[in-house]
Design an enzyme around this catalytic site. Structure first.
Site, PDB file in Angstrom:
ATOM      1  N   ARG A  94      37.840  68.200  58.456  1.00 14.63           N
ATOM      2  CA  ARG A  94      37.214  66.969  58.956  1.00 14.63           C
ATOM      3  C   ARG A  94      36.161  66.463  57.971  1.00 14.63           C
ATOM      4  O   ARG A  94      36.032  65.261  57.764  1.00 14.63           O
ATOM      5  CB  ARG A  94      36.559  67.234  60.316  1.00 14.63           C
ATOM      6  CG  ARG A  94      35.780  66.064  60.914  1.00 14.63           C
ATOM      7  CD  ARG A  94      36.643  64.906  61.298  1.00 14.63           C
ATOM      8  NE  ARG A  94      37.774  65.303  62.122  1.00 14.63           N
ATOM      9  CZ  ARG A  94      38.687  64.467  62.605  1.00 14.63           C
ATOM     10  NH1 ARG A  94      38.599  63.171  62.337  1.00 14.63           N
ATOM     11  NH2 ARG A  94      39.695  64.910  63.330  1.00 14.63           N
ATOM     12  N   ASN A 353      34.293  73.530  65.383  1.00 16.12           N
ATOM     13  CA  ASN A 353      35.383  73.734  66.333  1.00 16.12           C
ATOM     14  C   ASN A 353      36.590  72.877  65.998  1.00 16.12           C
ATOM     15  O   ASN A 353      36.757  72.451  64.851  1.00 16.12           O
ATOM     16  CB  ASN A 353      34.918  73.544  67.771  1.00 16.12           C
ATOM     17  CG  ASN A 353      35.457  74.675  68.641  1.00 16.12           C
ATOM     18  OD1 ASN A 353      36.645  74.724  68.922  1.00 16.12           O
ATOM     19  ND2 ASN A 353      34.605  75.611  69.013  1.00 16.12           N
ATOM     20  N   HIS A 355      37.769  69.830  66.389  1.00 16.26           N
ATOM     21  CA  HIS A 355      37.665  68.551  65.687  1.00 16.26           C
ATOM     22  C   HIS A 355      37.219  68.755  64.248  1.00 16.26           C
ATOM     23  O   HIS A 355      37.662  68.054  63.340  1.00 16.26           O
ATOM     24  CB  HIS A 355      36.686  67.622  66.412  1.00 16.26           C
ATOM     25  CG  HIS A 355      36.796  66.197  66.006  1.00 16.26           C
ATOM     26  ND1 HIS A 355      35.910  65.603  65.130  1.00 16.26           N
ATOM     27  CD2 HIS A 355      37.700  65.235  66.324  1.00 16.26           C
ATOM     28  CE1 HIS A 355      36.249  64.341  64.946  1.00 16.26           C
ATOM     29  NE2 HIS A 355      37.336  64.093  65.658  1.00 16.26           N
ATOM     30  N   CYS A 356      36.369  69.744  64.022  1.00 14.11           N
ATOM     31  CA  CYS A 356      35.832  69.996  62.678  1.00 14.11           C
ATOM     32  C   CYS A 356      36.900  70.489  61.703  1.00 14.11           C
ATOM     33  O   CYS A 356      36.738  70.302  60.492  1.00 14.11           O
ATOM     34  CB  CYS A 356      34.730  71.034  62.750  1.00 14.11           C
ATOM     35  SG  CYS A 356      33.390  70.662  63.899  1.00 14.11           S
ATOM     36  N   ILE A 357      37.948  71.128  62.183  1.00 12.02           N
ATOM     37  CA  ILE A 357      38.948  71.712  61.288  1.00 12.02           C
ATOM     38  C   ILE A 357      40.189  70.835  61.134  1.00 12.02           C
ATOM     39  O   ILE A 357      41.150  71.246  60.493  1.00 12.02           O
ATOM     40  CB  ILE A 357      39.352  73.132  61.741  1.00 12.02           C
ATOM     41  CG1 ILE A 357      40.094  73.097  63.080  1.00 12.02           C
ATOM     42  CG2 ILE A 357      38.126  74.032  61.815  1.00 12.02           C
ATOM     43  CD1 ILE A 357      40.694  74.438  63.487  1.00 12.02           C
TER      44      ILE A 357
END
Length: 370
Positions: A94, A353, A355-357
């Protein structure tokens, strides 16, 4: 071939679409660094593989993986997921991947933000970050999308748009001196208008308590549709998150989006509070230049950190006491989409989490959300 352009997206008629608009696919990176992921990243790798498999049920997924991990990753990742050899310093697609923009006429390009590991030498989370700063360019080469090399230091998790001209950010992150020192709020708004094609910027204060990214918006709040926002919430007045979420709620209540609408805010109760256990901390091989992981440290858990896919939403499962309620609330926010929960504590232990990956590739052109 991907060209590097010397203009800005807005000047060329491009803008960032909402995450709930149609996707052509999703990109991820494979975790492996033992100074961030416990037990040589094996538990995190299983979690990443589960996330990839869940998203692949809705849209194509590609994972970038180092040459030394390629064969191992292939044995763990579902066959439907494409693997490409792509070096990186860590696995936060992200933030290090491109932010895609479209023009509504079939064009799709990407913004390559300048990346400094969430603060560089002034509070950054690891050093070096040179390979991460090349990830966006490499993804755009593979996608054959033209590239805008941004003048700003930023990350994909620091921005969230409604697709109709409105941007959400936090002051804690975007105004932090370790990103773009010397730029005022007004100057940063002008930059975001140029890079993202937005018209209105809504500033929230702090991000989720103890979020090591300096308060990314994607862990605190996100648009679920134009005019409606999901917000991390707690009713526990003594919890430091209460003040943060209350302030965000008040700012959202007072705000107007780019089309002059008042926002409807949906509260998503947070899990926990969650903390890193002594066993989990012992599994991380500390080294100079990387953030230390300590037993008892509070984790910035949030159900807002989900990924919106084509006809689906992939949600982190973080706390058996609250997971069921979170899934129910999120399902109510996305009628017509299938909500899938994936155990994600191992991702949270690394600092982010689901969304971050992940990073979505929008469908070229624009059409109504599926």
């Amino acid at each position: 071939m991907s060209r590097t352009l010397n203009t800005t997206p807005a000047a060329d008629g491009f803008r960032m679409p909402a995450e709930y608009a149609p996707h052509a696919g999703c990109w991820m990176l494979w975790p492996e660094r033992p100074d961030n992921w416990r037990d040589d990243a094996r538990p995190a790798q299983r979690a990443f593989a589960a996330v990839a498999g869940a998203i692949a049920g809705f849209e194509p997924v590609t994972i970038g993986v180092s040459s030394r991990q390629f064969e191992l990753a292939r044995t763990q990742i579902p066959a439907a997921v494409r693997l490409v050899e792509l070096s990186s310093n860590d696995a936060w697609m992200r933030d290090v991947g491109p932010t895609f923009v479209v023009d509504g006429r079939g064009g799709r390009r990407g913004i390559d933000w300048r990346f400094n590991a969430w603060g560089g030498l002034d509070g950054g989370l690891y050093f070096p970050w040179d390979e991460d700063d090349l990830v966006a360019r490499k993804v755009l080469e593979i996608e054959r999308a033209d590239r805008y090399r941004a003048t700003l230091v930023s990350e994909g998790g620091a921005i969230h748009v409604d697709g109709e001209g409105t941007l959400l950010v936090t002051e804690q992150c975007v105004l932090n001196r370790n990103r773009n020192p010397g730029l005022s709020r007004e100057q940063l708004e002008a930059e975001f208008r140029a890079w993202l094609g937005v018209e209105a910027v809504i500033w929230l204060g702090e991000g989720v308590f103890n979020d090591e990214t300096d308060g990314h918006i994607d862990n605190l709040a996100c648009f679920v549709r134009p005019g409606e926002v999901a917000l991390t919430w707690t009713d526990a007045r003594r919890d430091p998150q209460f003040r943060i979420s209350r302030d965000a709620w008040e700012r959202l209540h007072d705000a107007r989006d780019a089309r002059g609408r008042r926002l409807k805010v949906h509260k998503l109760p947070m899990p926990g509070p969650l903390r890193m256990s002594a066993r989990e901390a012992r599994g991380v091989h500390a080294r100079d230049g990387a953030k230390a992981r300590r037993a008892g440290e509070r984790l910035a858990g949030s159900y807002v950190n989900f990924y919106i896919a084509n006809r689906g939403v992939v949600v982190p499962l973080l706390d058996a006491r609250t997971d069921r309620g979170a899934l129910k609330r999120i399902a109510a926010l996305f009628p017509g989409r299938k909500v899938v929960g994936v155990p994600a504590r191992e991702i949270l232990l690394g600092g982010g989490n689901i969304h971050c990956i992940t990073q979505q590739v929008p469908a070229a052109g624009e059409s109504p959300p599926p």
